[in-house]
Design an enzyme around this catalytic site. Structure first.
Site, mmCIF file in Angstrom:
data_model
loop_
_atom_site.group_PDB
_atom_site.id
_atom_site.type_symbol
_atom_site.label_atom_id
_atom_site.label_comp_id
_atom_site.label_asym_id
_atom_site.label_seq_id
_atom_site.Cartn_x
_atom_site.Cartn_y
_atom_site.Cartn_z
ATOM 1 N N GLU A 205 -18.279 -2.856 24.250
ATOM 2 C CA GLU A 205 -17.412 -4.133 24.349
ATOM 3 C C GLU A 205 -16.270 -4.239 23.537
ATOM 4 O OE1 GLU A 205 -20.596 -4.364 23.498
ATOM 5 O OE2 GLU A 205 -21.586 -4.837 25.299
ATOM 6 N N GLY B 209 -3.742 -3.285 11.468
ATOM 7 C CA GLY B 209 -4.354 -3.650 10.296
ATOM 8 C C GLY B 209 -5.728 -3.549 10.155
ATOM 9 N N PRO B 210 -6.361 -4.564 10.952
ATOM 10 C CA PRO B 210 -7.911 -4.359 11.237
ATOM 11 C C PRO B 210 -8.425 -3.058 11.549
ATOM 12 C CG PRO B 210 -7.068 -6.555 12.266
ATOM 13 C CD PRO B 210 -5.864 -5.554 11.903
ATOM 14 N N ARG C 100 -19.090 -16.782 38.609
ATOM 15 C CA ARG C 100 -19.092 -15.466 38.516
ATOM 16 C C ARG C 100 -18.758 -14.772 39.970
ATOM 17 N NH1 ARG C 100 -24.769 -12.122 37.900
ATOM 18 N NH2 ARG C 100 -26.010 -13.581 38.820
ATOM 19 N N ASN D 282 -7.631 11.789 3.581
ATOM 20 C CA ASN D 282 -7.486 11.982 2.101
ATOM 21 C C ASN D 282 -8.400 11.838 1.461
ATOM 22 O OD1 ASN D 282 -7.583 8.950 1.815
ATOM 23 N ND2 ASN D 282 -5.587 8.534 2.358
ATOM 24 N N ARG E 21 -23.652 -17.736 35.281
ATOM 25 C CA ARG E 21 -24.669 -16.949 36.098
ATOM 26 C C ARG E 21 -25.235 -17.415 37.258
ATOM 27 N NH1 ARG E 21 -30.848 -15.893 35.379
ATOM 28 N NH2 ARG E 21 -31.287 -13.838 36.184
ATOM 29 N N HIS F 88 -4.089 3.421 -3.464
ATOM 30 C CA HIS F 88 -4.319 2.770 -2.184
ATOM 31 C C HIS F 88 -3.293 1.470 -1.815
ATOM 32 C CE1 HIS F 88 -5.794 1.094 1.626
ATOM 33 N NE2 HIS F 88 -6.230 0.166 1.049
ATOM 34 N N HIS G 74 0.846 -1.262 0.130
ATOM 35 C CA HIS G 74 -0.026 -0.013 0.041
ATOM 36 C C HIS G 74 0.839 1.388 -0.138
ATOM 37 C CE1 HIS G 74 -2.298 -3.298 1.610
ATOM 38 N NE2 HIS G 74 -3.354 -2.551 1.242
ATOM 39 N N HIS H 39 -22.553 -15.456 32.223
ATOM 40 C CA HIS H 39 -23.687 -15.575 31.663
ATOM 41 C C HIS H 39 -23.348 -16.555 30.730
ATOM 42 C CE1 HIS H 39 -24.561 -12.449 34.419
ATOM 43 N NE2 HIS H 39 -25.875 -12.508 34.062
ATOM 44 N N HIS I 46 -29.279 -13.684 24.405
ATOM 45 C CA HIS I 46 -28.398 -13.437 25.391
ATOM 46 C C HIS I 46 -27.853 -14.635 25.756
ATOM 47 C CE1 HIS I 46 -29.931 -9.618 25.545
ATOM 48 N NE2 HIS I 46 -29.054 -9.101 26.571
#
Lengths: 682, 682
Positions: A426, A128-129, A370, A199, A534, A274, A27, A475, A487
């Site tokens: 998250e 990268g990601p 938990r 850009n 849980r 690119h 790139h 959970h 969930h």
């Protein structure tokens, strides 16, 4: 802008073009456009010593648009960064040689396609990601503030480093960067500077086709300081923007730089710049525009490396040696804190940290894992002052709050707190935790297991970087009950287990939780996912049953046939181990010899010598039943072709847990029946 | 606000409190606070006919804060919504009875913990994981605009529906909603209205602890119209805000409503109101405050259902019958378009759509499956005018652009285009595609397989809802090459395969790609992930080998031993099938009888009768080698205890593909050697 400035900027551009051209892959667009900005930052501002690239108070540079790696490789080459393993000491060799640059994107080159932490010295985080780098940088800035609060004293400033991240349009579009920016604004991280390479070109075309929001206004809404540089080639204005950042004491800073992708090349300002080489003719044409000898490949003019040595090199060396001197004095004044800091750098724990780990008496009623994990985590964190973390707005449910005296909250007006509020974010929580782990703290974040989906990309990066981020997921099954299928995790365990290097623990009772944390807290080069219930789980009577220390080997015999080889083996994890035990008792009463194997961590079990594995799962016993309230994917490895798996084949449902256990077949009767049928069948 | 308004609002509140209390589980806080807003929307504005809740031009209502499901259940009960399967006809029965409300969150109740599409009539999309609902609503709004552009005529307005989504602080914090809001602003979706329930309380406490951004300013930056309601109980101001939305023709609208979580209860404005019943005393106290008889459970005053019937019911019936009349006339004027629209509603395809599917001649050089898929997709989309989609800024790489005449781009100034630009927003792309699928279009979105991680939560919802969203993933392995481990999937296939109901296809050559699309295009109640290579794959000579139509059965014999039962079976998917074939040829030359099984879709194979499965994988042949450039997790099911798996045990690396194949052992020599050893071992 001096002649040497121009020469240096164009030398970087030339190296990047040539590296991409020689690899025939990569790139070039962003390096061409952003070279002046990266150059100005490194040469004039970045507090970074190429001779000791892991000096603790260095500024951090994150290349969030990681596809522009050639830019970083050129800088690391020109500054002569030394080789270092980030957890240990500096070795002598230059980390990036001209040969590495010439073998950009080839196997074993120190210049891979994207920056990889550990692989190339000077890389602060794998990127990268898109969006991950900027989100991770927030964790580094938090860590910087926390380290300052913990270690600085009136007469000693050990920590005041800044964190810079270079981001493109893609990073700005990703949701994780929005989450992280909102959090950074809330926390008023004035040591954080994102440089937005605007850009206005992405792979599909001009950003006008999909990205027309007002980014500056958005960041102002987050509570950031925003400043603009109208021309990426204007080193004076770039410098002024960095001065603005340094002067800011209340807010993170976004420097919005208008740049030209593929600057100087025939494809400038085009999506074509690119992700593909310019071609030999394009490279030559560009070099002519930039005043680079068109036929000299990988051209480094005399004077340029020396110029870097006199700039970033000299500044970094001075700052680093001054810091070391300060630290020597600090060690005399605050020997305990100095020892702590040195342990942090080496990723060691305080002596005797395990002493306070709780053990739990047998209790048929028991407690949710938990809950036991919350107790163990508090014991660990009390013994290890640099364990800190929080939850994505679920602390009362994930039980991850540090409650001992002085733990406090990390907030804008208290940087020493150990409880973070990540908000309902998250993905950012996991990335921020990664950033803290990269700064050598021992962070955790927590959420419901189902929401690991939201954070998966950052969890993966913790594994790829081999950093000990702790991902706590409660959970963990249909045990969620009434909240229903949205969930209730089903496929999440399989996805996590398939991730190379990630240790996935699903402890069966409170004492397995303690043993899980004994392993997890001591991890130095691997992340862990700690998967918790849980609902209450009985605490097993360890006088009668196998010792919980078996967790360290991944799987162990919890209960066995009275004599001889069992006819059938029941394998289970977490909440299903108690179920397997109940089935085992039923079978025993009928005279069927069975064994229960608790298997909290597949990855650790797979690493045991064959002898141990065969001891736990004797090859001669082919009748095996696995029980887990999740996808059956992966269990065949342990139950074999003659075995059976009691697992989830559909999504769950909304109902009280007891109803669900019957509905989905997680009862002792069902498990013993499956075992009975296996025994009868052969 | 009339007496009946007040009575209705408080009736809803009473039902919600009682339902949560009786279940002893659930989330009363939001229903108490937002009942007046939901009531006003439904009773005065929503174009929704309880007698025909799937009437195509109805307004859509999305409860993005899905934990407030009791609010929706109460509305559906009070309006008397009829039972319907969303893909078929309206059945007579009331969908939600008082008994359902009384069995809130119990097994088989139509009132589960979170809204579940298909399970309860009137639910437009499954919600619960925060941010998903709002992001999905963007897809519905896009679909609405597209349907209008395709079907409306000067004299016929078949589509002008609006999309409303109710969102909380959590939805606003999630990155996916930022992505979706930015896209919606860019696309100027003036038929979209998000209602932001700003109660400033989340599970961990007041939003001041982590969420202090200026949400209104942020949405203005996205290009939205923003209006504020200072008091959620002020029905007049709420109505005015909805009128403002309806008057807006250029931008989506955010209505920011200041509300009180747990309004009227002893825990009003406290995190305690969020996720737990008020307790019998709390419920009674709240009822006294609201003028509800404190001891009457599930109290529905005389006149309230009738009031709803005269409001939303009468309005909806009138609009719907008028629409049906219009549509009858439309059918006469535009029979082809009317036929198309009816097929869309029944999820049927045009007659003869398969005729144009390409077949590919044998070609040892072949082409990448992303390329063949691009060709097949274009053929499908040309034959099925309501197939549309795009990519998360990777169209030139994923080859998903529709290039035939008239396909065009979907942009603010052209709502008829079939190519969407999702931007670098994978999560929103998947959620938006879900929203379009829920509106009965046949959408796809595409990205690199590694970025399925970013979109996993939305992919899961497509499976949970059983809707035919097509997720196209290219760059499916270390075949990515130089971009390196950040871009090379390893564990992604396992995670997707573990997801119940999702069909994961990894075709081996161009003709398998065609057969994959033949299955995928016809799907009505399942999503698919189509996993494709970056690199060229040979097109097999089907005269010599098994027919590609075997894809429909998930796995099939591609090449076999000349005679008799094979000594060893080679199983592979995608790019590794050619490798298995090469190994097969080596083995054949040595006189070892082997079979090659191509296994593009595990899920379909698992559904075949045992007879077929045993035919493909005879139980007597226990020597089996699986080859896949991904995690080995899951393959044991097919290779059994006596088999071997050639897969990935680590992350990949940055290098040209050829080097990587040797480095990671994906060579014919290695595969045949593994097979040879198995055969030799016994």
């Amino acid at each position: 802008m001096t002649d040497l400035d121009t020469l240096s900027v164009n030398t970087i551009r030339g190296l990047c073009m040539d590296a991409v051209q020689k690899a025939n892959s990569g790139h070039p667009g962003t390096p061409m456009g952003m070279a002046p900005v990266a150059y100005t930052l490194w040469q004039r501002f970045l507090r970074f010593d190429p001779d000791d690239p892991i000096w603790p108070n260095r500024d951090r540079f994150v290349l969030s648009e990681g596809h522009a790696s050639a830019l970083l490789w050129s800088l690391l080459y020109l500054t002569g960064v030394r080789t270092v393993d980030p957890d240990y000491e500096v070795l002598g060799r230059p980390a990036v040689t001209l040969d590495d640059l010439k073998s950009f994107r080839q196997l074993d080159s120190r210049c891979p396609g994207h920056p990889e932490y550990r692989w190339t010295s000077g890389v602060e985080t794998t990127t990268g990601p898109l969006g991950q780098g900027v989100a991770t940088s927030v964790g580094m800035a938090i860590a910087g503030q926390w380290l300052a609060a913990r270690f600085n004293r009136d007469d000693f400033t050990l920590f005041d480093f800044d964190v810079y991240a270079l981001a493109g349009d893609g990073c700005m579009m990703e949701g994780v960067s929005s989450e992280a920016a909102s959090l950074a604004g809330h926390l008023r991280l004035s040591n954080l500077c994102w440089i937005y390479d605007s850009n206005r070109v992405t792979i599909e075309g001009h950003t006008d086709i999909t990205f027309t929001e007002d980014v500056a206004a958005r960041f102002l809404a987050y509570g950031w300081n925003v400043t603009t540089v109208a021309d990426a080639n204007d080193l004076g204005r770039i410098s002024r923007a960095f001065h603005t950042f340094r002067a800011e004491t209340e807010r993170p800073t976004l420097i919005l730089v208008h740049s030209h992708i593929g600057y100087g090349s025939p494809v400038e300002d085009s999506p074509k710049a690119h992700g593909a080489p310019f071609g030999p003719e394009g490279v030559r044409a560009t070099k002519r525009v930039l005043g680079i000898p068109p036929d000299a490949g990988f051209h480094v003019p005399d004077g340029v490396p020396d110029w870097f040595a006199r700039g970033i090199g000299a500044r970094g060396a001075e700052l680093r040696t001054a810091w070391e001197k300060t630290f020597d004095a600090y060690r005399s004044a605050y020997p305990d804190l100095a020892d702590e800091l040195e342990r942090i750098q080496r990723r060691e724990l305080p002596d005797g940290w395990e002493a306070a780990l709780p053990t739990f008496p047998a209790d048929p009623k028991g407690l949710a894992s938990r809950d036991s994990s919350g107790r163990v985590l508090n014991a660990v964190a009390k013994a290890v002052p640099w364990v800190l973390g929080g939850s994505a707005d679920l602390t009362p449910s994930t039980k991850t709050r540090l409650t001992f005296g002085g733990a406090g909250d990390f907030e804008p007006d208290d940087r020493s707190g150990r409880n973070l509020h990540f908000g309902v974010r998250e993905h950012a929580a996991a990335a921020v935790a990664n950033g803290m782990a990269l700064t050598k703290l021992r962070p955790y974040w927590s959420g419901f297991l189902i929401f690991s989906d939201y954070a998966k990309a950052a969890i993966r990066l913790s594994a790829l970087m081999e950093i000990p981020t702790v991902h706590i997921f409660t959970h963990d099954s249909i045990g969620v009950g009434e909240d229903g299928p949205t969930h209730q995790p089903v496929e999440q365990l399989a996805g996590l287990r398939a991730t190379p290097g990630l240790l996935v623990f699903r402890p069966a009772d409170a004492n397995e939780v303690t043993e899980t944390w004994r392993v997890v807290a001591a991890l130095r080069r691997a992340p862990a996912a700690v998967v918790l219930s849980r609902q209450a789980l009985p605490t097993f009577d360890r006088d009668r049953l196998g010792a919980a220390s078996g967790v360290a080997r991944g799987a162990y015999v919890l209960a066995d046939a009275d004599r001889g080889e069992p006819e059938v083996i029941l394998l289970a994890t977490g909440s299903e181990v108690a179920l397997a035990l109940a089935a085992h008792e039923e079978l025993t009463a009928e005279g069927i010899a069975s064994r229960v194997v608790s298997m909290p961590c597949w990855e650790l079990f797979d690493r045991q010598p064959r002898e141990y594995r065969d001891q736990v799962l004797p090859p001669s016993v082919t009748r095996r039943v696995a029980v887990e309230e999740g996808s059956t994917l992966g269990w065949d490895r342990y139950v074999g072709g003659a075995g059976a798996i009691v697992g989830m084949h559909t999504f769950g449902a909304s109902a009280p847990l007891k109803q669900l256990l019957t509905e989905f077949g997680f009862t002792p009767e069902r498990v013993s029946q499956v075992a009975r049928e296996l025994v009868a069948s052969g």
